[in-house]
Design an enzyme around this catalytic site. Structure first.
Site, PDB file in Angstrom:
ATOM      1  N   GLU A 173       3.757  -0.602  15.391  1.00  0.00           N
ATOM      2  CA  GLU A 173       3.069   0.686  15.301  1.00  0.00           C
ATOM      3  C   GLU A 173       2.780   1.245  16.691  1.00  0.00           C
ATOM      4  O   GLU A 173       1.655   1.611  17.023  1.00  0.00           O
ATOM      5  CB  GLU A 173       1.781   0.554  14.478  1.00  0.00           C
ATOM      6  CG  GLU A 173       1.369   1.867  13.838  1.00  0.00           C
ATOM      7  CD  GLU A 173       0.220   1.733  12.848  1.00  0.00           C
ATOM      8  OE1 GLU A 173      -0.203   2.772  12.319  1.00  0.00           O
ATOM      9  OE2 GLU A 173      -0.246   0.606  12.597  1.00  0.00           O
ATOM     10  N   TYR A 189       7.746  -4.139  11.487  1.00  0.00           N
ATOM     11  CA  TYR A 189       6.590  -3.407  11.003  1.00  0.00           C
ATOM     12  C   TYR A 189       6.939  -2.946   9.589  1.00  0.00           C
ATOM     13  O   TYR A 189       7.576  -1.915   9.389  1.00  0.00           O
ATOM     14  CB  TYR A 189       6.278  -2.229  11.922  1.00  0.00           C
ATOM     15  CG  TYR A 189       5.120  -1.366  11.462  1.00  0.00           C
ATOM     16  CD1 TYR A 189       3.989  -1.934  10.885  1.00  0.00           C
ATOM     17  CD2 TYR A 189       5.143   0.016  11.616  1.00  0.00           C
ATOM     18  CE1 TYR A 189       2.933  -1.166  10.457  1.00  0.00           C
ATOM     19  CE2 TYR A 189       4.085   0.811  11.200  1.00  0.00           C
ATOM     20  CZ  TYR A 189       2.984   0.217  10.627  1.00  0.00           C
ATOM     21  OH  TYR A 189       1.920   0.985  10.207  1.00  0.00           O
ATOM     22  N   ASP A 217       3.735  -7.249  11.632  1.00  0.00           N
ATOM     23  CA  ASP A 217       2.813  -6.759  10.615  1.00  0.00           C
ATOM     24  C   ASP A 217       3.615  -6.645   9.324  1.00  0.00           C
ATOM     25  O   ASP A 217       4.323  -5.668   9.101  1.00  0.00           O
ATOM     26  CB  ASP A 217       2.255  -5.396  11.040  1.00  0.00           C
ATOM     27  CG  ASP A 217       1.243  -4.843  10.048  1.00  0.00           C
ATOM     28  OD1 ASP A 217       1.129  -5.395   8.942  1.00  0.00           O
ATOM     29  OD2 ASP A 217       0.587  -3.839  10.371  1.00  0.00           O
ATOM     30  N   ASN A 274       2.399  -6.480   6.322  1.00  0.00           N
ATOM     31  CA  ASN A 274       1.680  -5.615   5.377  1.00  0.00           C
ATOM     32  C   ASN A 274       1.518  -6.220   3.986  1.00  0.00           C
ATOM     33  O   ASN A 274       1.678  -5.526   2.975  1.00  0.00           O
ATOM     34  CB  ASN A 274       2.372  -4.247   5.290  1.00  0.00           C
ATOM     35  CG  ASN A 274       1.601  -3.180   6.042  1.00  0.00           C
ATOM     36  OD1 ASN A 274       0.370  -3.165   6.011  1.00  0.00           O
ATOM     37  ND2 ASN A 274       2.307  -2.295   6.724  1.00  0.00           N
ATOM     38  N   ASP A 328      -6.448  -1.336  16.416  1.00  0.00           N
ATOM     39  CA  ASP A 328      -7.348  -1.042  15.298  1.00  0.00           C
ATOM     40  C   ASP A 328      -7.894  -2.330  14.711  1.00  0.00           C
ATOM     41  O   ASP A 328      -8.564  -2.297  13.710  1.00  0.00           O
ATOM     42  CB  ASP A 328      -6.631  -0.232  14.221  1.00  0.00           C
ATOM     43  CG  ASP A 328      -5.452  -0.973  13.613  1.00  0.00           C
ATOM     44  OD1 ASP A 328      -5.006  -1.963  14.213  1.00  0.00           O
ATOM     45  OD2 ASP A 328      -4.990  -0.565  12.554  1.00  0.00           O
TER      46      ASP A 328
END
Length: 376
Positions: free
Chosen positions: A159, A238, A278, A280, A376
């Protein structure tokens, strides 16, 4: 934290709290969702979302404004004897104390391995979703400090949110070569990057996307980078989020996961694979703070978890963290901005290092750097 929720109304771009508790100007006309009063520190936490934005949108994701208003006098109303006793008890505490105590992170407090690292015989890989590399760099030298302290052979970033045209505007990183795979659609979103150490293990090749397993979204959104070493392939991904309304769930489980597993299996025919990034998905109940209430949330739906299990079974990849820490709970890589979830350590484990089964005996350590900040 005791919460008293007050109704609010908008009038002339001002916010009026009923019972005349407090009046404050707001810069933009916005709808107030919650107004929490904490009598311990005489302050309010104000959570606001812009008009028309779904109230489930996460904080500091372009759509949300967070305001913290401190040192507001208490309302002058009659108090019961019990309330007065409670007030006197609360006043003994530090009036400047934060409503929610967050874990303090001192400089250079990034956790390191508890054993020696031999760069001649071992690889050190790090993966990090930076939620915008520009934003990460503006928040401080977290990334540069991490490289200087850990000295990984490669760090995989997800990201990055770059465009091809502004990749050259990112400062260089001492001792590292950078390869970006930025999105060509949805400019300023998605994207991946790898930083490989100069003088480290020899990089034989770097490839973007899924090779001959064509996937338009993977290519257009810059979601995959593969680094080839003499001993293994390192695949950084990602993985697409299924979406707030699960609008991408079918694509995620029937197309992306299937093409990725085919790609990984093709690589494994040549040499072992390390699959990271990531991904997810929180695979097991132990990988998320509240499994019962998130079964319809992207990243923890039964379909995504079953699809991830299917990929593991088909490829034979192992979750390196769970191989070493099968029963470890409370180890997360993502926390929502809403309601200070990171301070409460209520998160999700969405990031992994999956390895080919033949590498199982080669794993030295696998751990999460919970105190590393900057994204984040």
């Amino acid at each position: 934290l005791k919460k008293n929720i007050f109704n609010t109304q908008i009038k002339n771009k001002r916010i009026f709290i009923k019972n005349n508790l407090k009046e404050t100007r707001f810069l933009k006309k916005e709808i107030i969702r919650n107004y929490h009063f904490n009598p311990k520190v005489h302050s309010y936490n104000l959570f606001a979302t812009r008009k028309g934005i779904n109230s489930n949108t996460q904080f500091i994701k372009n759509n949300i404004t967070f305001s913290y208003i401190s040192n507001i006098p208490k309302p002058e109303n009659k108090m019961t004897a019990a309330a007065k006793r409670k007030q006197r008890s609360n006043e003994k505490d530090d009036p400047n104390e934060s409503p929610i105590k967050s874990k303090k992170t001192t400089q250079n407090s990034t956790p390191t391995m508890n054993h020696s690292f031999d760069p001649k015989t071992q690889y050190k890989f790090i993966s990090w979703n930076v939620n915008g590399i520009n934003a990460c760099l503006k928040r401080g030298d977290h990334l540069k400090d991490l490289l200087a302290e850990e000295k990984p052979d490669v760090i995989c970033l997800q990201e990055t949110k770059l465009q091809k045209s502004n990749e050259n505007k990112i400062p260089s990183f001492d001792g590292y070569d950078v390869h970006y795979n930025s999105a060509t659609s949805c400019k300023g979103r998605h994207g991946t990057a790898v930083l490989t150490k100069k003088g480290g293990p020899k990089v034989l090749s770097i490839a973007d996307n899924l090779s001959n397993h064509t996937d338009g979204i993977a290519s257009e959104e810059g979601r995959v980078i593969t680094v080839e070493y003499e001993d293994c392939y390192l695949v950084s991904a990602y993985v697409p989020n299924s979406g707030r309304k699960l609008e991408r769930l079918d694509y995620r489980t029937t197309e992306w996961d299937r093409k990725m597993e085919d790609y990984l299996m093709d690589l494994e025919k040549k040499k072992p694979v390390v699959y990271t990034g990531d991904l997810n998905v929180s695979h097991k109940d132990i990988d998320i703070h509240s499994p019962k209430t998130n079964k319809k949330t992207a990243g923890f739906t039964p379909q995504e978890r079953e699809s991830f299990t299917k990929m593991i079974q088909k490829t034979g990849l192992l979750d390196s963290f769970r191989e070493l820490h099968p029963d470890a709970a409370g180890h997360y890589t993502y926390w929502s901005y809403r309601f200070s979830m990171r301070a409460k350590d209520k998160g999700w484990r969405l990031d992994y290092f999956m390895v080919s089964s033949q590498l199982k005996s080669k794993i030295v350590d696998s751990y999460i750097m919970k105190t590393t900040e900057g994204s984040d």
